[in-house]
Structures are given as C-alpha cells and as structure tokens.
Scaffold this active site. Sequence first.
Site, mmCIF file in Angstrom:
data_model
loop_
_atom_site.group_PDB
_atom_site.id
_atom_site.type_symbol
_atom_site.label_atom_id
_atom_site.label_comp_id
_atom_site.label_asym_id
_atom_site.label_seq_id
_atom_site.Cartn_x
_atom_site.Cartn_y
_atom_site.Cartn_z
ATOM 1 C CG ASP A 1 -2.080 0.860 1.281
ATOM 2 O OD1 ASP A 1 -1.989 1.556 0.262
ATOM 3 O OD2 ASP A 1 -2.588 1.422 2.122
ATOM 4 N NE ARG B 1 -13.864 -1.396 -2.035
ATOM 5 C CZ ARG B 1 -12.989 -0.405 -1.207
ATOM 6 N NH1 ARG B 1 -12.482 0.321 -1.865
ATOM 7 N NH2 ARG B 1 -13.830 0.586 -0.049
HETATM 8 N N1 CP Z 1 -8.403 1.857 -1.589
HETATM 9 C C1 CP Z 1 -9.488 2.665 -1.401
HETATM 10 O O1 CP Z 1 -10.554 3.144 -0.638
HETATM 11 O O2 CP Z 1 -9.685 3.753 -2.506
HETATM 12 P P1 CP Z 1 -10.020 5.098 -2.361
HETATM 13 O O3 CP Z 1 -9.628 5.625 -1.931
HETATM 14 O O4 CP Z 1 -10.347 6.059 -4.251
HETATM 15 O O5 CP Z 1 -11.438 4.971 -1.961
#
Ligand code: CP
Length: 308
Positions: free
Chosen positions: A225, A294
């Site tokens: 990340d 998601r």
């Molecule tokens: N991975 C994620 O939560 O992306 P965003 O911050 O764009 O919502």
Amino acid sequence: MNHFLDINKTDPAALRAMIDAGHAMKAARNGRPKGLPDDDQPLAGRMVALIFEKPSTRTRVSFDVGVRQMGGQTMVLSGADMQLGHGETIADTARVMSRYVDLIMIRTFEEATLLEMAEHATVPVINGLTNRSHPCQIMADIMTYEEHRGPIRGRKVVWSGDGNNVFASFAHASGQFGFDLTFTGPEPLDPEQIFLDEAHAKGATVRIERDPFRAVEGADLVVTDTWVSMHDPQSARERRHNQLRPYQVNETLMARAKPDALFMHCLPAHRDDEATSAVMDGPHSVIWDEAENRLHAQKAVVRWCLGV
Ligand code: CP
C-alpha cells in the site's frame, strides 16, 4: 441491526456468506452495462448516505454505483459541508441522519467517530475506512484472491510496507478466514501488537519478518500500500520513503514468491515507490479486478446490513 464496522467484529459465517454473495452477484451481472439495474432490486425504496471526511475514488464510486444497481438511491455527503464539520456532535448527526436514510456509510479519521455513529444511529453503519481499519477493502481482496485461486484458507499472504489501517484489516481477516499472514517492513512502522494478538487468539499465524526476501518465500499473495497514508503528516514523507524503500514490491521480490503468486494493491498507488509499474502491470497483478470487486463485495455487505 447489522453494522459492518470491522472484519474481526463480524461473524465468520456472515463474512463467508457475503463473499459468496459477492461472487454470485458479479456472475449474475454477466458483463452487462454498469448503468443497467440488477435483475433483482433488493434496495428498491431505500436511501443510502455516503459520508466522506477524507478523499475517495473507489469507495465513493463503487458504493454509489452498487446501491443504484440494486435499486436504491444514494446521497454523497462531504463531512466538511455538513454541520458535522462545524461542531454538531457525531451522536446528534447519527440520530438525525437515521430519520432520513436507511443506511450510513462513513469514511472518517478516528475510529471513535465511526463507533459513536454506530452507537447512536438507528440504521446500519458501514466503515468506509478509518485511520485504524479498512474492512470493505479486504472483503474485496478476499473475493479477488478466491476468484483467481480458490479458497484463501491456509494460504500465505505477505504484506510488504507500512503496518497501516489496510494491514490491520488483513490481520482481522487472517483470523476470520484462516490464512497465514506475514508482515515485512521497518520496525518503526510495525502494526500495533493488538492486531497480531487478536489474530493469534483466533488461531491464525501472523508474524513479522524484517527481511522482505525471506518474508515472500512461498507467498501465495503479496500486498502493499502507499507509503504515506491520508492521515500521515506530509512532513514524514521523506523519512517514510527512506524507511520503506527496501520493501518496494518489484520483480526481484515477486520472483521469490510462488510462481503463481498474486499481487494486490488497494490503490491509489504511487507507481515506482511502493510497487513498480512492472509489477503493477505484470502477470502477477490483479489490481484492476481487486478495484472492481469493491463494487460486488460491498453490494453484499450492504444487503447483509439491511437484511435484504
Ligand atoms: N482503496 C480505496 O479505498 O480507494 P479510495 O481511497 O479511492 O476510496
């Protein structure tokens, strides 16, 4: 009433049912245009509030599209534009919002804000990310792993980088879904011990391995990340980059994982910092499926919360 606050606070059977429902709803759409509704409309007549106190692309759009596909309506609210951002308490906001909407999804800073919202809301509340966890992301990640490689139970997942909120939800998930988790990163950015202890208490193996190359030996899934999260001060950027550079996921590191290992990143990414473009766009990467999922995983979470 089902709140979805964290993976470790949700019954494992319910988590499994949500993942399976996510797969089924994805298959049922069968590639149809995104704007077309699902065949069944379980959210018909329902109103969902999406509150953001931090920026978002994936969470905002995937919840908005998902609710609409299921026949519901959404309102996307910026915390700064609400009285919430001008002194009204979380509790009062929760009580009022509950009179208007059927479900609240909130992305906020402090976990305490989420918990207070859930305590005082009379409708379900979903955690869309706090400084401490990101459960919706990891539901999508589990779904993505299983879509490509089958059950995640017993697999080896390696997290390389910062022991942040997304790692915390992986640690929660390791106990609930039964996979082994290795954290590799610099000691100052270790995850809180409580996340490891909780996973151990649920029978999962979670360990810290300081050497990234030893860590990824035999990995089924490698995850990283961003090196500087939304809640980290920008003044820490240079120090964090120096600390985390040895933990960059590049082709040399991926070559030490299993040949069929997958690579994930929740996005947004800083290409060629935490992961190289060669890995992000390479044969191990499933980051676009991960982002798509998601949508499907969260549709299942919303249905579970509403019992529809
Ligand atoms: N991975 C994620 O939560 O992306 P965003 O911050 O764009 O919502």
